[in-house]
Structures are given as C-alpha cells and as structure tokens.
Design an enzyme around this catalytic site. Sequence first.
Site, PDB file in Angstrom:
ATOM      1  CB  CYS A 170       5.475  -4.387   8.572  1.00 24.63           C
ATOM      2  SG  CYS A 170       3.797  -4.512   9.360  1.00 24.63           S
ATOM      3  CB  SER A 171       5.624  -7.073   4.702  1.00 24.00           C
ATOM      4  OG  SER A 171       5.759  -7.853   5.990  1.00 24.00           O
ATOM      5  CB  CYS A 172       0.119  -5.947   6.608  1.00 29.28           C
ATOM      6  SG  CYS A 172       0.650  -5.688   8.305  1.00 29.28           S
TER       7      CYS A 172
ATOM      8  CB  CYS B 131       1.951  -3.020   4.459  1.00 25.02           C
ATOM      9  SG  CYS B 131       2.288  -3.054   6.338  1.00 25.02           S
TER      10      CYS B 131
END
Lengths: 225, 223
Positions: A132-134, A129
């Site tokens: 962000c940090s999906c 991702c």
Amino acid sequence: MRRPFGRCILDSGFGAPHDAPMPHDHPDHPHSLLPSDPALRVKALETILVRKGLVDPAAMDEILDTYERKVGPHLGAKVVARAWSDPAFRDRLLADATAAIAELGISGRQGEHVVAVENTPDTHNMVVCTLCSCYPWPLLGIPPAWYKSDAYRARAVREPRKVLAEFGVSLPDGQKVRVWDSTAEVRYLVVPMRPEGSEGLDEAALSDLVSRDSMIGTGLAGASK
Amino acid sequence: MTRVHDMGGRYGDPAVIPEPQGIVPIGPEWHRKALALTLAAGGLGAWSIDTSRHARESLSPKDYARFSYYEKWMAALADLLVEKGLVTKDELAAGTAEPAGAHPKLFRAEAVGPALKRGSPYTRPGAEPAFAPGDRVRTRLPARNADIPGGHTRLPAYAAGQTGTVILSHGAHVLPDANAHGLGERPEPLYTVAFTAADLWGEAEGEGDEVTLDLWQSYLVPA
C-alpha cells in the site's frame, strides 16, 4: 437510482466488453453508485457525511492544517541532525526510535512504532511499502506521489539501484542495498550518512542538508534540498 | 491467489518520477477533501486500519489499476460506510442525505490534534516470541489468509515460501489477517526478516543486496 446495476453487469468480468460506458466494474461495490467524476464523488460523500453528522467540517480543516503546514520532513530532518550532532542521542535513536523522537516532541498516527536505520559505507537503506503506502507520517508528513506509485512499489524491491539512478543516486562499489518493505505498523526512518565538509555546522544548519528523500533512502544528505 | 495490490517485484512499470523536497502539496481540492474525509470518518472508530486496507484491496482489479490514489480511498470509504451501516446505498446514489444530529462518536475538530499526535499503537500483551534474531525462518506458501479464503494478509506473494533470517523482534502486534475481518486482534509476535535479493529474484541487482519484511509469527516456520 441514477445508475442501475443492470448497466454494469455486462462489464463485470474479464472478457466482457471493456469499453462499455460504465464508471466502475463491480456491481457489488456500493462506491459504484457515486458519480464517476472524482471531484463530484468526493463532493457527494462530503455532503452525505456532513449532513448525517458523521463528519465535522472543522475537523477536516484541522486535519489539512496539520499535514499541509505543521507536519513534514523538517521534523525528520531535526531528528537526523540531532543524531549526527549527539552520539548519545544517535545510540538511543538506533536502540528505540519511538522513544528517541518523542524526546523531540515527535509522535503520532502512522509513526506509533518507529525504527531508525542508519546508512553506512557498507549498507544503503531504502524504504518502500509494496502492498500500500505505509510511511512515517509524524516524521515526514504525507508521502510524495512517487512513493505511492505502482512503479515505485513494484520496482523498489527488485531493482532498487535502477530506481536510485532515476533519483540521480549511484552507490559506490561494495555498498549493498537493504530495502525495507513496510508490511506491518513499524515505520522506518533512514538516517543518511553525514556529508563530508559538514563538520563545523550546528544542528539547524545540518538539518538543512537532510532532504525528505534522504530519509526514505532515495536520496543522499546534502545532495539536493 | 494474489490481489492486484500485491505488486512487489512486478515487471513492466515505468520510471519513478521524483518530486521537489519538503512538505508534499496534497494536490487539487478533491484530493484534499478525500484525505480529510477519510481521516475524519476514520475517527468515528467504526473500522480499523486493517479493515480499511482490506477495503482498498478489495476493489475490482480493473478499478484498482485505473483509480488514482485518492479515488481508491474514496471508493473504499464509500464501501465501508455502507458495510458498517452508516450510509445507505440510496444516499450514495442520491449524493445527499436527510440532516441528522451529530453521531455520538463524531470526530470533532478539537479532538483532531491530540488524536493525530497520539496515534493508535498496535502492540499488545501477547505470547513470548518463538524466534530470535539470527534464526532462520521460512514463510508461508502460498501467501494467503489462513482463515478466510481471499482474505487480507500482509505477506506479499514475492516473499512467500522464502527462507530468511530474523533481524528484529518487535513484540506482539495486532494480526491484520484477523483484525481486518472482525475476528479480533489476535496479537502475535512480529519480526523483521531479511531475505537475500538473490534468493527472492534469482539474481541480485548488486552483491549482498537484501530485502526485509515485517512478518507475524504465524506466517513463519523454522527453517
């Protein structure tokens, strides 16, 4: 007010003195009113939220218990082992992973829309991702620090093979890499290739071969667990 | 213009450092608290995940770059709490608040398990997709929120103005560009689009390498 805005004005723009003793850059951001030490900052927020009846401390414990003890990559590994063992389940998983994992009782936050992508001798899949940090929480739990790092987010899309080498993975000639940048609420589960020599194993033994990283695509099944 | 979070393809970052397999330890106590507070406060339902992502992206570039992961979460949480009128700046500055009764939407311990298990689906009834797998599409250039200058979008800069092939069609999903700013959910068909690494980067690291992104219909035009 403990930290007047005036002190920070000097440091509010590019070219301003960067080393001024200011905890934060942006005087418009309320967060800069909190203590600069992160542990104290969290403590202050917790105190405020609990005192105001906005957060239930028991709910915090419950959330932590969920992600520290219950939900983790052993759940994704169960899905992969089932897919390796049961061709009809594999087909359902590749057709509609959200429904297929629900058969195993797996669902939830950050896994509302799941797509399973299968590694083959032609294609190695890898998930990132960049924005962000999906990450597929119900299948893999909380993401590891490296997955959230600037280095992985920046590099996985441009130089996936160099990143893979840092995980000790080198792909055979002719196997292309497909990197899935999770920019929406779709969450990807990589189904790694079943290791050679695992023919006689039952599902429980197979799931032991499935590491967290192999389901993100930075590892191979059976390599290190 | 891009924001600092939009770092896909950037040069200059160091090696990635692998970690042990298994459940990830959340870290020191304040990381645990930061995670739990963020999810517990999120349970009030005062903001969407899109609003919360936008709050993190709206940190100043210098703060974004130097804050650790959970520091970003904490900063965004504090900003959102003030923006939504749930906490005052004076309370943040004081680090405490007058005791008050439970908020009507307090996320209680007994609701946590079911809520985490249920999640919040992002599919909605919406328009039929204009594109089908196999179609060639081109992405918006530059990557930007079409309604709000500098607003939230999920089209990374590295994939702006690029031509790719639709490989999956996901039905209508909430549009983050609108939802992050309280403009409604405005669901749109969502697709996974594959781009060749050679197109994105000028040259591919390996032959046939690809990058896919999940993109909403308004990010795309026929190519």
